[in-house]
Design an enzyme around this catalytic site. Structure first.
Site, mmCIF file in Angstrom:
data_model
loop_
_atom_site.group_PDB
_atom_site.id
_atom_site.type_symbol
_atom_site.label_atom_id
_atom_site.label_comp_id
_atom_site.label_asym_id
_atom_site.label_seq_id
_atom_site.Cartn_x
_atom_site.Cartn_y
_atom_site.Cartn_z
ATOM 1 N N ARG A 151 -45.308 13.284 -31.765
ATOM 2 C CA ARG A 151 -44.444 13.089 -32.943
ATOM 3 C C ARG A 151 -44.196 11.598 -33.187
ATOM 4 O O ARG A 151 -43.932 10.856 -32.252
ATOM 5 C CB ARG A 151 -43.100 13.785 -32.713
ATOM 6 C CG ARG A 151 -43.104 15.240 -33.117
ATOM 7 C CD ARG A 151 -41.871 15.964 -32.660
ATOM 8 N NE ARG A 151 -40.604 15.342 -33.042
ATOM 9 C CZ ARG A 151 -39.407 15.880 -32.783
ATOM 10 N NH1 ARG A 151 -39.330 17.045 -32.150
ATOM 11 N NH2 ARG A 151 -38.311 15.277 -33.148
ATOM 12 N N ARG A 195 -32.663 7.484 -32.077
ATOM 13 C CA ARG A 195 -32.159 8.863 -32.082
ATOM 14 C C ARG A 195 -31.080 9.056 -31.020
ATOM 15 O O ARG A 195 -30.112 9.777 -31.244
ATOM 16 C CB ARG A 195 -33.312 9.850 -31.868
ATOM 17 C CG ARG A 195 -34.096 10.059 -33.168
ATOM 18 C CD ARG A 195 -35.505 10.516 -32.900
ATOM 19 N NE ARG A 195 -35.557 11.776 -32.205
ATOM 20 C CZ ARG A 195 -36.501 12.105 -31.340
ATOM 21 N NH1 ARG A 195 -37.468 11.256 -31.041
ATOM 22 N NH2 ARG A 195 -36.475 13.283 -30.763
HETATM 23 P P1 ADP Z 1 -34.832 16.378 -31.248
HETATM 24 O O1 ADP Z 1 -35.998 16.962 -30.563
HETATM 25 O O2 ADP Z 1 -34.703 14.896 -31.083
HETATM 26 O O3 ADP Z 1 -33.555 17.033 -30.955
HETATM 27 P P2 ADP Z 1 -35.309 17.626 -33.880
HETATM 28 O O4 ADP Z 1 -36.680 18.153 -33.873
HETATM 29 O O5 ADP Z 1 -34.176 18.560 -33.743
HETATM 30 O O6 ADP Z 1 -35.179 16.450 -32.793
HETATM 31 O O7 ADP Z 1 -35.057 16.760 -35.202
HETATM 32 C C1 ADP Z 1 -35.984 15.774 -35.603
HETATM 33 C C2 ADP Z 1 -35.429 15.006 -36.776
HETATM 34 O O8 ADP Z 1 -35.169 15.892 -37.893
HETATM 35 C C3 ADP Z 1 -34.083 14.304 -36.532
HETATM 36 O O9 ADP Z 1 -34.228 13.037 -35.904
HETATM 37 C C4 ADP Z 1 -33.552 14.192 -37.967
HETATM 38 O O10 ADP Z 1 -34.206 13.159 -38.683
HETATM 39 C C5 ADP Z 1 -33.995 15.520 -38.587
HETATM 40 N N1 ADP Z 1 -32.967 16.570 -38.371
HETATM 41 C C6 ADP Z 1 -33.117 17.725 -37.675
HETATM 42 N N2 ADP Z 1 -31.974 18.438 -37.685
HETATM 43 C C7 ADP Z 1 -31.078 17.711 -38.395
HETATM 44 C C8 ADP Z 1 -29.712 17.887 -38.732
HETATM 45 N N3 ADP Z 1 -29.022 18.973 -38.338
HETATM 46 N N4 ADP Z 1 -29.098 16.921 -39.469
HETATM 47 C C9 ADP Z 1 -29.770 15.827 -39.874
HETATM 48 N N5 ADP Z 1 -31.047 15.582 -39.577
HETATM 49 C C10 ADP Z 1 -31.711 16.517 -38.838
#
Ligand code: ADP
Ligand code: ADP
Ligand code: ZN
Length: 214
Positions: free
Chosen positions: A160, A171
Site C-alpha cells: 500500500r 498515520r
Molecule cells: P489502517 O490499516 O492504518 O488502520 P485503514 O485501511 O483502516 O488503515 O485506512 C486507510 C486510510 O483510509 C486511512 O489512513 C484514511 O485515509 C482512510 N480512512 C479509513 N477509515 C477512515 C475513517 N473512519 N475516517 C477517515 N478516514 C478513513
C-alpha cells in the site's frame, strides 16, 4: 452483535475483524477497504478522497459517515456487523450513535487492540495486500504460501502506498491526536474491552473470544 474493532494503524484490526466476521457470521465493514475500492475504480468518491489517503490523512468525516450509514442499514447487517477502522473521530462516533439510536440499536462492545509502537511499524512496513480480493498478508508473520500470490484468489500482492515510512509516521500521529480520544468516549459508555494485541494472530483472536464470552 454490533462490534467495533479499534486500534492504531497496523494493530491487526482487519485481521481480527475478518476472523470475528467468520466466527459470528456477520459482515466485516472496513472503511479503509471500501475507500481503497472506490479509489481503484476511480469513482467520484475515490477521486475526491485519494490525496488524503495517500498522504496518510483522514478522509473528511461527511464522506465516511455516509459510507457507513448506507452500509449498516443494509439487510445483511440486521443481525449485526464488525466495524473496522470506523469511527476514527469523535464526530464519527457521535454520528454512529445517532444512526443506531434512531433505530433502537446500539454498539455492544469496542475491542481495543493494544500493540507497542515498534511492533506497529514492523507490521505495516511488511504488510502486503491482494490486488484482486483485498486479503491481507505479512511477509514474515503471515506470508502467502506461494511467492507474492494470494492464497485465496492467486492475485498479485502489493505494498500500500500509505504503508511507506513517511505516510506510516503521519498515520500514527493522526491516530494519536484524532482517534485515540475515542477510547475515553467509549470507556464512559462502559464498552471498551482491552486486548493485548502483541501476540500472534491466533492467540489475540482467542483472547478476544474469551473476553466476549465466546
Ligand atoms: P489502517 O490499516 O492504518 O488502520 P485503514 O485501511 O483502516 O488503515 O485506512 C486507510 C486510510 O483510509 C486511512 O489512513 C484514511 O485515509 C482512510 N480512512 C479509513 N477509515 C477512515 C475513517 N473512519 N475516517 C477517515 N478516514 C478513513
Ligand atoms: P490494521 O487493520 O489494524 O491496520 P492489519 O490487520 O492489516 O492491521 O495487520 C497489519 C499487518 O500485520 C498485516 O501485514 C498483518 O498480516 C500483520 N498482523 C496482523 N496481526 C498480527 C499479529 N497478531 N502478529 C503479527 N502480525 C500480524
Ligand atoms: Zn486475493
Amino acid at each position: 452483535m454490533r462490534l467495533i474493532v479499534f486500534g492504531p494503524p497496523g494493530a491487526g484490526k482487519g485481521t481480527q475483524a475478518k476472523l470475528l466476521s467468520n466466527h459470528y457470521g456477520i459482515p466485516h465493514i472496513s472503511t479503509g477497504d471500501i475507500i481503497r475500492e472506490e479509489i481503484k475504480h476511480d469513482t467520484a468518491l475515490g477521486v475526491r478522497v485519494r490525496s488524503y489517503v495517500e498522504r496518510g490523512d483522514l478522509v473528511p468525516d461527511e464522506e465516511v459517515i455516509e459510507i457507513v450509514r448506507r452500509r449498516i442499514l443494509l439487510e445483511n447487517c440486521s443481525r449485526g456487523f464488525i466495524l473496522d477502522g470506523f469511527p476514527r473521530t469523535i464526530i464519527q462516533a457521535k454520528a454512529l450513535d445517532h444512526i443506531l439510536n434512531s433505530r433502537g440499536l446500539k454498539i455492544d462492545a469496542v475491542i481495543n487492540l493494544i500493540v507497542n509502537e515498534e511492533e506497529l511499524i514492523r507490521r505495516l512496513s511488511s504488510r502486503r495486500i491482494c490486488r484482486i480480493c483485498g486479503a491481507t498478508y505479512h511477509l514474515i508473520f503471515n506470508p502467502p504460501r506461494k511467492d507474492l500470490k494470494c492464497n485465496i484468489c492467486g492475485g498479485e500482492l502489493y505494498h500500500r502506498s500509505d504503508d511507506m515510512e513517511e505516510a506510516i509516521r503521519r498515520r500514527v500521529r493522526v491516530y494519536n491526536t484524532e482517534t485515540k480520544p475515542l477510547i475515553k468516549y467509549y470507556e464512559e459508555k462502559k464498552l471498551i474491552i482491552d486486548v493485548n494485541g502483541n501476540g500472534d494472530i491466533n492467540s489475540v483472536f482467542s483472547e478476544i473470544l474469551r473476553k466476549l464470552g465466546g
